[in-house]
Scaffold this motif. Structure first.
Motif, short mmCIF file in Angstrom:
data_model
loop_
_atom_site.label_atom_id
_atom_site.label_comp_id
_atom_site.label_asym_id
_atom_site.label_seq_id
_atom_site.Cartn_x
_atom_site.Cartn_y
_atom_site.Cartn_z
N THR A 228 26.18 43.70 28.04
CA THR A 228 25.49 42.87 27.05
C THR A 228 26.10 41.48 26.96
OG1 THR A 228 26.85 43.93 25.34
CG2 THR A 228 24.62 44.78 25.65
N ARG A 229 27.42 41.37 27.03
CA ARG A 229 28.05 40.04 26.99
C ARG A 229 27.65 39.21 28.20
NH1 ARG A 229 33.92 42.21 24.99
NH2 ARG A 229 33.49 42.14 22.73
N HIS A 230 27.59 39.86 29.35
CA HIS A 230 27.19 39.14 30.56
C HIS A 230 25.76 38.61 30.42
CE1 HIS A 230 26.74 38.22 34.84
NE2 HIS A 230 25.57 38.82 34.77
N MET A 231 24.85 39.44 29.95
CA MET A 231 23.46 39.03 29.83
C MET A 231 23.28 37.92 28.80
SD MET A 231 21.93 40.74 32.14
CE MET A 231 20.21 40.43 31.75
N LEU A 232 24.00 37.99 27.70
CA LEU A 232 23.88 36.96 26.67
C LEU A 232 24.44 35.63 27.14
CD1 LEU A 232 24.84 38.97 23.45
CD2 LEU A 232 22.56 38.28 24.17
N GLY B 198 31.22 35.36 40.66
CA GLY B 198 30.93 35.12 39.25
C GLY B 198 31.56 36.13 38.32
N ARG B 199 32.44 36.99 38.86
CA ARG B 199 33.10 38.01 38.04
C ARG B 199 34.32 37.45 37.35
NH1 ARG B 199 34.89 42.81 41.37
NH2 ARG B 199 35.65 43.42 39.30
N GLU B 200 34.62 38.02 36.17
CA GLU B 200 35.81 37.63 35.44
C GLU B 200 36.99 38.50 35.86
OE1 GLU B 200 35.19 37.78 31.26
OE2 GLU B 200 34.31 35.79 31.17
N HIS B 201 38.17 37.89 35.96
CA HIS B 201 39.40 38.60 36.31
C HIS B 201 40.51 38.17 35.38
CE1 HIS B 201 37.55 39.77 40.19
NE2 HIS B 201 37.07 38.53 40.19
N LEU B 202 41.48 39.06 35.15
CA LEU B 202 42.67 38.71 34.38
C LEU B 202 43.66 37.95 35.25
CD1 LEU B 202 43.45 41.94 32.34
CD2 LEU B 202 42.47 39.83 31.50
N HIS B 203 44.36 36.98 34.67
CA HIS B 203 45.46 36.33 35.36
C HIS B 203 46.59 37.35 35.56
CE1 HIS B 203 43.96 32.28 35.43
NE2 HIS B 203 43.66 32.33 34.16
N VAL B 204 47.29 37.21 36.68
CA VAL B 204 48.38 38.13 37.00
C VAL B 204 49.47 38.08 35.92
CG1 VAL B 204 50.19 38.67 38.66
CG2 VAL B 204 47.94 37.99 39.47
N ASP B 205 49.74 36.88 35.39
CA ASP B 205 50.81 36.78 34.39
C ASP B 205 50.44 37.49 33.10
OD1 ASP B 205 48.83 35.03 33.82
OD2 ASP B 205 50.14 33.39 33.16
N VAL B 206 49.14 37.66 32.84
CA VAL B 206 48.71 38.41 31.66
C VAL B 206 48.92 39.90 31.89
CG1 VAL B 206 46.73 39.03 30.23
CG2 VAL B 206 47.06 36.66 30.94
N ILE B 207 48.59 40.37 33.10
CA ILE B 207 48.73 41.79 33.41
C ILE B 207 50.20 42.21 33.38
CG2 ILE B 207 48.34 43.55 35.16
CD1 ILE B 207 46.03 41.84 36.19
N ALA B 208 51.08 41.38 33.92
CA ALA B 208 52.48 41.77 34.12
C ALA B 208 53.45 41.03 33.22
CB ALA B 208 52.86 41.54 35.57
N ALA C 44 35.25 48.19 38.50
CA ALA C 44 35.19 47.28 39.64
C ALA C 44 33.78 46.73 39.84
CB ALA C 44 35.66 48.00 40.91
N ARG C 45 32.80 47.34 39.22
CA ARG C 45 31.44 46.84 39.32
C ARG C 45 31.32 45.48 38.62
NH1 ARG C 45 27.30 50.79 40.15
NH2 ARG C 45 28.08 52.92 40.20
N THR C 46 30.41 44.66 39.12
CA THR C 46 30.07 43.46 38.36
C THR C 46 29.26 43.91 37.14
OG1 THR C 46 28.06 43.16 39.67
CG2 THR C 46 30.05 41.99 40.40
N PRO C 47 29.30 43.17 36.04
CA PRO C 47 28.58 43.61 34.83
C PRO C 47 27.09 43.86 35.06
CG PRO C 47 30.09 41.83 34.29
CD PRO C 47 30.11 41.97 35.78
#
Length: 354
Positions: free
Chosen positions: A82-86, A182-192, A215-218
């Motif tokens: 829903t966030r992706h579509m909006l 067009g996919r969103e990803h977390l920065h590595v420094d946020v994950i670790a 792993a799917r796109t929204p």
């Protein structure tokens, strides 16, 4: 005007925990108002609609801040889609919010129409509201390029309001968007980051992504439907309007409206079934299966619709309320049912399901 809006948004961000408590308190008030005084039903529904509309507005403010401050927090499939579509379609966003606002205020509009225009005014209002919802749902079906309709088109609250703080220019978003996908990803420094456990946290994050469909796109969380399933979703969108038009033609004491509506509902659900008994199609995504399961539960609302309600459900419900009212704890449930029983007996949108 814009300055007032900005000031209010900053106020919401600074006082999110208190606002959450106020919303919950006001919403609880609506559960005890019905039947307490003249027009208590309308007052309760007006408060309920107002607090839900305010919650929707508050979520539009707080969700982005929560996503920026808690980027590694798990997100449901429903909210991802829903966030992706909006975010990716202005017309889709307009129609989605128009449908949501209609759903949040439909019972109140029915009550106001009855008070102003009587029985005829109420009938016209119900048909008009259901017709507007059909138009919105068909537009969403087209704008999504043939993906199935969901029970709601705005994200659900999936964050802790007590942890949300005002954003500033130095607050990192914690996410980046790939140019190709067009996919969103977390920065590595946020994950670790060190305060989250460093390496162990990174491994837990990667394992969680490997074991689920994140792993799917929204947009891929709902597939483009084939012609048969698309036909089923058109039936799903049209069913409420077909039901109220049948009520107008045959009357509330006739079995025909209920049978026509139920057949339409079951035919719509049949498009999701496989050749196995009581099994869904194997090509459905998890989000699609969740939505079809929800639609199956909607069938229970037929127990509260006439003439089935008067012929079968009402006597059994009255018996349960009478026997449960003498038992501790269960008597609380019986009291709520007793207060709300006149509402679903009188008002259409309390049992319309969607």
């Amino acid at each position: 005007m814009l300055q007032l809006v900005d000031k209010y948004e900053q106020f919401v961000l600074k006082n999110a925990p208190q606002i959450s408590g106020i919303e919950s308190g006001i919403r609880s008030l609506t559960y005890i108002l019905p039947g307490r005084f003249n027009d208590a039903d309308m007052a309760s529904e007006a408060i309920f609609a107002a607090v839900n509309l305010m919650s929707l507005y508050h979520d539009s403010i707080l969700a982005e801040a929560a996503l920026a401050q808690q980027p590694e927090a798990p997100v449901t499939r429903f909210n991802r889609y829903t966030r992706h579509m909006l975010r990716n379609g202005s017309l889709y966003r307009t129609v989605a919010y128009a449908l949501t606002l209609t759903q949040l205020s439909e019972a109140l509009m029915e009550m106001v129409a009855t008070k102003v225009g009587g029985h005829k005014g109420r009938g016209r209002a119900i048909i008009g509201i259901e017709a507007a919802k059909v138009v919105c749902r068909i537009m969403l079906l087209r704008l999504s390029r043939g993906r199935m309709l969901l029970h709601s088109n705005v994200p659900e609250r999936d964050y802790d309001m007590s942890t949300v703080k005002p954003l500033d220019a130095e607050t990192p978003s914690g996410r980046w968007v790939g140019k190709r996908t067009g996919r969103e990803h977390l920065h590595v420094d946020v994950i670790a980051r060190k305060d989250k456990g460093g390496y162990e946290h990174a491994m837990q994050y990667l394992l969680s992504k490997a074991l689920v469909d994140s792993a799917r796109t929204p947009i891929d969380l709902l597939k483009v439907m084939n012609a048969w399933r698309t036909f089923g979703d058109y039936l799903f969108a049209l069913r409420p309007l077909v039901y109220v038009l049948a009520l107008k033609k045959y009357g509330r004491r006739s079995w025909k409206p209920l049978i026509i509506s139920l057949v339409t509902e079951l035919l719509s659900l049949s498009t999701s079934l496989s050749s196995k008994p009581f099994g869904f199609r194997e090509d459905l995504t998890p989000l699609e299966k969740d939505e079809y399961k929800r639609r199956c539960w909607y069938i229970l609302y037929y127990l509260l619709r006439n003439p089935l309600y008067d012929k079968y459900t009402k006597d059994r419900l009255d018996g349960f309320i009478t026997s449960a009212s003498e038992k501790p704890l269960i008597s609380l449930i019986a009291g709520v049912l007793r207060d709300y029983q006149p509402l679903w007996e009188k008002w259409h949108f309390y049992t319309s399901a969607y």
